[in-house]
Design a protein around this motif. Structure first.
Motif, PDB file in Angstrom:
ATOM      1  N   SER A  31       0.814  -1.216   0.000  1.00 31.53           N
ATOM      2  CA  SER A  31       0.000   0.000   0.000  1.00 31.53           C
ATOM      3  C   SER A  31       0.849   1.268   0.000  1.00 31.53           C
ATOM      4  O   SER A  31       0.306   2.371  -0.050  1.00 31.53           O
ATOM      5  N   TYR A  32       2.165   1.124   0.051  1.00 29.59           N
ATOM      6  CA  TYR A  32       3.065   2.263   0.064  1.00 29.59           C
ATOM      7  C   TYR A  32       3.723   2.442  -1.297  1.00 29.59           C
ATOM      8  O   TYR A  32       4.251   1.486  -1.872  1.00 29.59           O
ATOM      9  N   ALA A  33       3.708   3.670  -1.795  1.00 27.85           N
ATOM     10  CA  ALA A  33       4.587   4.017  -2.897  1.00 27.85           C
ATOM     11  C   ALA A  33       5.985   4.164  -2.313  1.00 27.85           C
ATOM     12  O   ALA A  33       6.145   4.639  -1.185  1.00 27.85           O
ATOM     13  N   MET A  34       6.990   3.763  -3.066  1.00 27.08           N
ATOM     14  CA  MET A  34       8.347   3.751  -2.526  1.00 27.08           C
ATOM     15  C   MET A  34       9.275   4.622  -3.366  1.00 27.08           C
ATOM     16  O   MET A  34       9.076   4.796  -4.584  1.00 27.08           O
ATOM     17  N   TYR A  94      22.483   6.599   0.555  1.00 28.87           N
ATOM     18  CA  TYR A  94      21.240   6.318  -0.145  1.00 28.87           C
ATOM     19  C   TYR A  94      20.175   5.891   0.866  1.00 28.87           C
ATOM     20  O   TYR A  94      20.429   5.032   1.723  1.00 28.87           O
ATOM     21  N   TYR A  95      19.001   6.488   0.725  1.00 32.51           N
ATOM     22  CA  TYR A  95      17.883   6.237   1.628  1.00 32.51           C
ATOM     23  C   TYR A  95      16.682   5.723   0.842  1.00 32.51           C
ATOM     24  O   TYR A  95      16.383   6.236  -0.242  1.00 32.51           O
ATOM     25  N   CYS A  96      15.976   4.755   1.409  1.00 36.09           N
ATOM     26  CA  CYS A  96      14.677   4.418   0.846  1.00 36.09           C
ATOM     27  C   CYS A  96      13.603   5.076   1.717  1.00 36.09           C
ATOM     28  O   CYS A  96      13.832   5.368   2.894  1.00 36.09           O
ATOM     29  N   ALA A  97      12.461   5.305   1.111  1.00 33.69           N
ATOM     30  CA  ALA A  97      11.384   6.006   1.778  1.00 33.69           C
ATOM     31  C   ALA A  97      10.044   5.471   1.312  1.00 33.69           C
ATOM     32  O   ALA A  97       9.905   5.022   0.171  1.00 33.69           O
ATOM     33  N   GLU A 110       7.454  14.767   1.118  1.00 33.53           N
ATOM     34  CA  GLU A 110       6.222  14.058   0.802  1.00 33.53           C
ATOM     35  C   GLU A 110       6.238  12.603   1.272  1.00 33.53           C
ATOM     36  O   GLU A 110       5.200  11.937   1.211  1.00 33.53           O
ATOM     37  N   TYR A 111       7.378  12.128   1.711  1.00 34.39           N
ATOM     38  CA  TYR A 111       7.485  10.748   2.174  1.00 34.39           C
ATOM     39  C   TYR A 111       7.308  10.692   3.686  1.00 34.39           C
ATOM     40  O   TYR A 111       7.739  11.595   4.408  1.00 34.39           O
ATOM     41  N   ASP A 112       6.707   9.602   4.127  1.00 33.48           N
ATOM     42  CA  ASP A 112       6.308   9.496   5.521  1.00 33.48           C
ATOM     43  C   ASP A 112       7.282   8.703   6.389  1.00 33.48           C
ATOM     44  O   ASP A 112       7.368   8.951   7.593  1.00 33.48           O
ATOM     45  N   TYR A 113       7.959   7.736   5.794  1.00 29.26           N
ATOM     46  CA  TYR A 113       8.864   6.870   6.557  1.00 29.26           C
ATOM     47  C   TYR A 113      10.198   6.749   5.817  1.00 29.26           C
ATOM     48  O   TYR A 113      10.215   6.689   4.584  1.00 29.26           O
ATOM     49  N   TRP A 114      11.272   6.645   6.610  1.00 28.50           N
ATOM     50  CA  TRP A 114      12.623   6.618   6.051  1.00 28.50           C
ATOM     51  C   TRP A 114      13.457   5.529   6.712  1.00 28.50           C
ATOM     52  O   TRP A 114      13.281   5.220   7.904  1.00 28.50           O
ATOM     53  N   GLY A 115      14.363   4.965   5.920  1.00 27.54           N
ATOM     54  CA  GLY A 115      15.360   4.078   6.470  1.00 27.54           C
ATOM     55  C   GLY A 115      16.540   4.870   7.017  1.00 27.54           C
ATOM     56  O   GLY A 115      16.562   6.099   6.948  1.00 27.54           O
ATOM     57  N   GLN A 116      17.530   4.153   7.523  1.00 27.05           N
ATOM     58  CA  GLN A 116      18.678   4.798   8.151  1.00 27.05           C
ATOM     59  C   GLN A 116      19.754   5.165   7.133  1.00 27.05           C
ATOM     60  O   GLN A 116      20.668   5.924   7.453  1.00 27.05           O
TER      61      GLN A 116
END
Length: 124
Positions: A31-34, A94-97, A110-116
């Motif tokens: 359900s998340y766009a990445m 590099y981060y994914c979100a 615009e992104y809600d969650y982030w990796g480290q």
């Protein structure tokens, strides 16, 4: 809520390849766009690539178009960034979100969650 963990970064010579992975927790990954972003020292975080919920649509920054490929495997709760023909200017963290809204967003806000983040260093 989703937790994101990137892996696959490292040191590579110019012209080489790396594949980054981003593993997500939770049962609603599809359900998340990445997206993938990167941040070099002293620079702002910049958009790299985005993928839609099913993986059927992708969008790239001009600087990586034709060299990088974003994909996702919803069965494995993972998004990937295949990076080919790497250049020294690709050096960055590099981060994914994950985005709960529309896919294809290019602004980090615009992104809600982030990796480290995972470090990618390309030597010349």
């Amino acid at each position: 809520q989703v937790q994101l963990v990137e892996s696959g970064g490292g040191l590579v010579q110019a012209g080489g390849s790396l594949r980054l992975s981003c593993a997500a927790s939770g049962r609603t990954f599809s359900s998340y766009a990445m997206g993938w972003f990167r941040q070099a020292p002293g620079k702002e975080r910049e958009f790299v690539a985005a993928v839609s919920w099913s993986g059927g649509s992708t969008y790239y920054a001009d600087s990586v178009k034709g060299r990088f490929t974003i994909s996702r495997d919803n069965a494995k709760n993972t998004v990937y960034l295949q990076m080919n023909s790497l250049k020294p200017e690709d050096t960055a963290v590099y981060y994914c979100a994950a985005d709960t809204g529309a896919w294809g967003a290019t602004r980090a806000s615009e992104y809600d969650y982030w990796g480290q983040g995972t470090q990618v260093t390309v030597s010349s």
